[in-house]
Design a protein around this motif. Structure first.
Motif, short mmCIF file in Angstrom:
data_model
loop_
_atom_site.label_atom_id
_atom_site.label_comp_id
_atom_site.label_asym_id
_atom_site.label_seq_id
_atom_site.Cartn_x
_atom_site.Cartn_y
_atom_site.Cartn_z
N ALA A 352 19.46 -8.53 -5.37
CA ALA A 352 19.83 -7.13 -5.19
C ALA A 352 20.61 -6.97 -3.89
CB ALA A 352 18.59 -6.26 -5.19
N VAL A 353 21.30 -5.86 -3.75
CA VAL A 353 22.18 -5.67 -2.59
C VAL A 353 21.42 -5.65 -1.28
CG1 VAL A 353 23.78 -4.06 -1.50
CG2 VAL A 353 23.95 -4.47 -3.95
N LEU A 354 20.28 -4.93 -1.24
CA LEU A 354 19.54 -4.80 0.03
C LEU A 354 19.00 -6.15 0.53
CD1 LEU A 354 17.64 -1.40 -0.28
CD2 LEU A 354 19.61 -1.97 1.16
N PRO A 355 18.27 -6.92 -0.28
CA PRO A 355 17.82 -8.23 0.22
C PRO A 355 18.98 -9.17 0.52
CG PRO A 355 17.27 -7.98 -2.11
CD PRO A 355 17.68 -6.64 -1.62
N ALA A 356 20.05 -9.09 -0.26
CA ALA A 356 21.22 -9.93 0.01
C ALA A 356 21.82 -9.58 1.37
CB ALA A 356 22.26 -9.77 -1.10
N THR A 357 21.88 -8.29 1.66
CA THR A 357 22.41 -7.84 2.95
C THR A 357 21.52 -8.31 4.10
OG1 THR A 357 23.39 -5.88 1.91
CG2 THR A 357 23.09 -5.82 4.31
N ALA A 358 20.20 -8.20 3.92
CA ALA A 358 19.26 -8.63 4.96
C ALA A 358 19.40 -10.13 5.23
CB ALA A 358 17.83 -8.29 4.55
N ILE A 359 19.48 -10.93 4.16
CA ILE A 359 19.64 -12.38 4.33
C ILE A 359 20.96 -12.70 5.01
CG2 ILE A 359 19.97 -14.55 3.07
CD1 ILE A 359 18.02 -13.46 0.95
N ALA A 360 22.02 -11.99 4.61
CA ALA A 360 23.33 -12.23 5.23
C ALA A 360 23.31 -11.88 6.71
CB ALA A 360 24.39 -11.40 4.51
N LEU A 361 22.60 -10.80 7.08
CA LEU A 361 22.50 -10.41 8.49
C LEU A 361 21.78 -11.49 9.30
CD1 LEU A 361 21.62 -6.61 8.19
CD2 LEU A 361 23.64 -7.59 9.29
N VAL A 362 20.69 -12.03 8.74
CA VAL A 362 19.95 -13.08 9.46
C VAL A 362 20.81 -14.33 9.61
CG1 VAL A 362 17.97 -14.64 9.33
CG2 VAL A 362 17.69 -12.22 8.74
N ILE A 363 21.47 -14.75 8.54
CA ILE A 363 22.28 -15.98 8.60
C ILE A 363 23.43 -15.83 9.59
CG2 ILE A 363 23.87 -17.43 7.27
CD1 ILE A 363 22.08 -16.95 4.83
N THR A 364 24.14 -14.70 9.51
CA THR A 364 25.28 -14.52 10.42
C THR A 364 24.81 -14.35 11.87
OG1 THR A 364 25.30 -12.14 9.91
CG2 THR A 364 26.79 -13.55 8.66
N PHE A 365 23.61 -13.76 12.06
CA PHE A 365 23.08 -13.63 13.42
C PHE A 365 22.80 -15.01 14.02
CE2 PHE A 365 19.08 -13.84 15.85
CZ PHE A 365 19.52 -13.26 17.02
N VAL A 366 22.14 -15.87 13.26
CA VAL A 366 21.84 -17.22 13.75
C VAL A 366 23.12 -18.00 14.03
CG1 VAL A 366 20.79 -19.44 13.15
CG2 VAL A 366 19.59 -17.31 12.60
N LEU A 367 24.09 -17.89 13.13
CA LEU A 367 25.36 -18.57 13.33
C LEU A 367 26.10 -18.02 14.56
CD1 LEU A 367 26.69 -18.87 9.66
CD2 LEU A 367 25.79 -20.70 11.10
N ARG A 368 26.02 -16.69 14.75
CA ARG A 368 26.70 -16.09 15.90
C ARG A 368 26.05 -16.52 17.21
NH1 ARG A 368 26.14 -11.30 14.42
NH2 ARG A 368 24.77 -10.37 15.98
N PHE A 369 24.71 -16.60 17.23
CA PHE A 369 24.01 -17.06 18.43
C PHE A 369 24.37 -18.52 18.74
CE2 PHE A 369 20.36 -19.48 20.09
CZ PHE A 369 20.29 -18.92 21.37
N ALA A 370 24.29 -19.38 17.71
CA ALA A 370 24.61 -20.79 17.91
C ALA A 370 26.06 -20.97 18.34
CB ALA A 370 24.34 -21.58 16.62
N GLY A 371 26.96 -20.21 17.72
CA GLY A 371 28.37 -20.31 18.09
C GLY A 371 28.63 -19.82 19.50
N THR A 372 27.96 -18.74 19.90
CA THR A 372 28.14 -18.21 21.26
C THR A 372 27.66 -19.22 22.29
OG1 THR A 372 27.88 -15.94 20.49
CG2 THR A 372 27.52 -16.34 22.82
N GLU A 373 26.50 -19.81 22.03
CA GLU A 373 25.96 -20.78 22.99
C GLU A 373 26.83 -22.03 23.05
OE1 GLU A 373 21.63 -21.61 24.47
OE2 GLU A 373 21.82 -22.19 22.37
#
Length: 389
Positions: A352-373
């Motif tokens: 569904a859209v809501l869980p897909a959005t939540a998962i996408a937010l978590v994945i992109t957040f982790v990638l953004r943190f790792a990329g920033t560091e």
């Protein structure tokens, strides 16, 4: 017997204090000339008869403190050394680290130069460490028999209480068994600490020691905090800000803690983002370009906080313009990646859209943190390292 060394900071590590005693008393000083004679007299009266000692002053003064130490040391029955630093790197905490490097004894006692720490307690600190097999012994104002009576005024008492509560809340395990982490009076066994591993900022060196290289066994001794003999306190608002930055640096030394703080900073970025979006749409701008432009306000806000709070000690690895551009690219790439990822989770995996959005937010957040560091704040590989790899 006295000895005076006036050396730049980088040369201190190579300096050896002659005639090592059973304890080295390290005293960081900044414009304490009016207190020196009284302090050395108190040490002479209470320490050498019970414990062989030497005194190392690490001085950042702009007054005549080094000359006063040299003159007063002539009457002392123990070696006295002055290490004058032209650049006060790390503040008083940095001075203590340089004194530890120069110490010639197994036990090092750190105390202030304003006569608020009673030298008569030095033998007891060392004896407690020997009896308990401890690597660190703290003189505490909060044990039975101790007192903070020398703190001038209710404001300083409140600040001291607040700082103690804050540090113990942030580091409950590391500061377990230390009732007074704000104490500047303690004994450390030299073999239990690696001075090079310390990164002091300001005057709370005990906190730095306890968090970065705490010995397994810690002892405490009560003491009564005395009134300052002469001069003014060095506890200023600027030192308070340095202390808070130091706390943030210590707390975010762990990668998981850095990720949490990175996420909290990201959440605060919603405020400038939404404020800018509201202002631009109210002005008549279409919501799509307004959203793109408003996102930049959140990106800028997050970048400033991350620079100040999270990666302050890594900023030197890249030019500020390089860091800014890289961070902006990563932050905006999050938007580009998130939408296709949501579409993939919904279309390919049937979410569904809501869980897909939540998962996408978590994945992109982790990638953004790792990329920033990794891409913004890690040191660049040198050309020599690349050529030999």
């Amino acid at each position: 017997m006295s000895q005076d060394h006036t050396v730049p900071t980088e040369a201190v590590a190579a300096t050896e204090v002659p005639e090592p005693g059973a304890v080295t008393i390290v005293v960081p000083t900044f414009n304490e000339s009016a207190n020196i004679r009284r302090l050395l007299h108190q040490i002479t009266e209470s320490v050498p008869s019970r414990l062989p000692c030497e005194v190392v002053f690490v001085d950042d003064s702009t007054d005549d403190t080094p000359e006063v130490i040299r003159a007063a040391a002539r009457d002392c029955p123990f070696p006295v050394t002055v290490l004058h630093r032209e650049e006060p790197v790390g503040g008083l905490g940095g001075a203590v680290v340089e004194g530890m490097k120069a110490a010639g004894s197994d036990w090092i006692v750190v105390m202030d130069g304003d006569c608020q720490h009673p030298p008569s307690l030095v033998p007891e600190l060392v004896a407690t460490g020997e009896r308990a097999g401890a690597g660190l012994v703290v003189a505490s104002r909060y044990l039975k028999g101790g007192s903070r009576a020398g703190l001038a005024g209710s404001y300083r008492v409140a600040v001291s209480r607040g700082a103690t509560w804050l540090t113990k809340s942030l580091f409950p395990r590391r500061l377990h068994g230390i009732s007074d982490p704000m104490s500047g009076f303690f004994a450390i066994r030299r073999g239990d600490v690696t001075a090079e591993a310390l990164k002091p900022l300001g005057y709370k060196i005990l906190l730095e020691l306890a968090v970065r290289s705490r010995p397994r066994t810690v002892g405490e001794v009560p003491f009564v905090f005395q009134e300052r003999f002469a001069g003014a306190s060095k506890s200023t608002a600027q030192e308070g800000l340095r202390f808070l930055r130091h706390l943030a640096g210590l707390r975010t030394a762990d990668p998981l803690a850095r990720m949490v703080v990175f996420g909290l900073i990201g959440l605060t970025g919603f405020a400038p983002n939404l404020a800018a979006l509201w202002a631009m749409t109210e002005a008549g701008l279409h919501y799509l370009p307004a959203e793109i432009a408003a996102n930049q306000f959140g990106v800028a806000w997050n970048f400033l906080l991350i620079e100040k709070l999270l990666f302050r000690d890594r900023r030197r690895h890249r030019h500020w313009a390089d860091r800014t551009l890289r961070f902006a690219v990563l932050a905006n790439a999050d938007l580009v990646l998130r939408i296709p990822l949501i579409a993939l989770l919904v279309g390919r995996f049937g979410l569904a859209v809501l869980p897909a959005t939540a998962i996408a937010l978590v994945i992109t957040f982790v990638l953004r943190f790792a990329g920033t560091e990794a891409l913004v704040y890690l040191p660049r590989r040198s050309r020599t390292a690349r050529s030999t790899a």
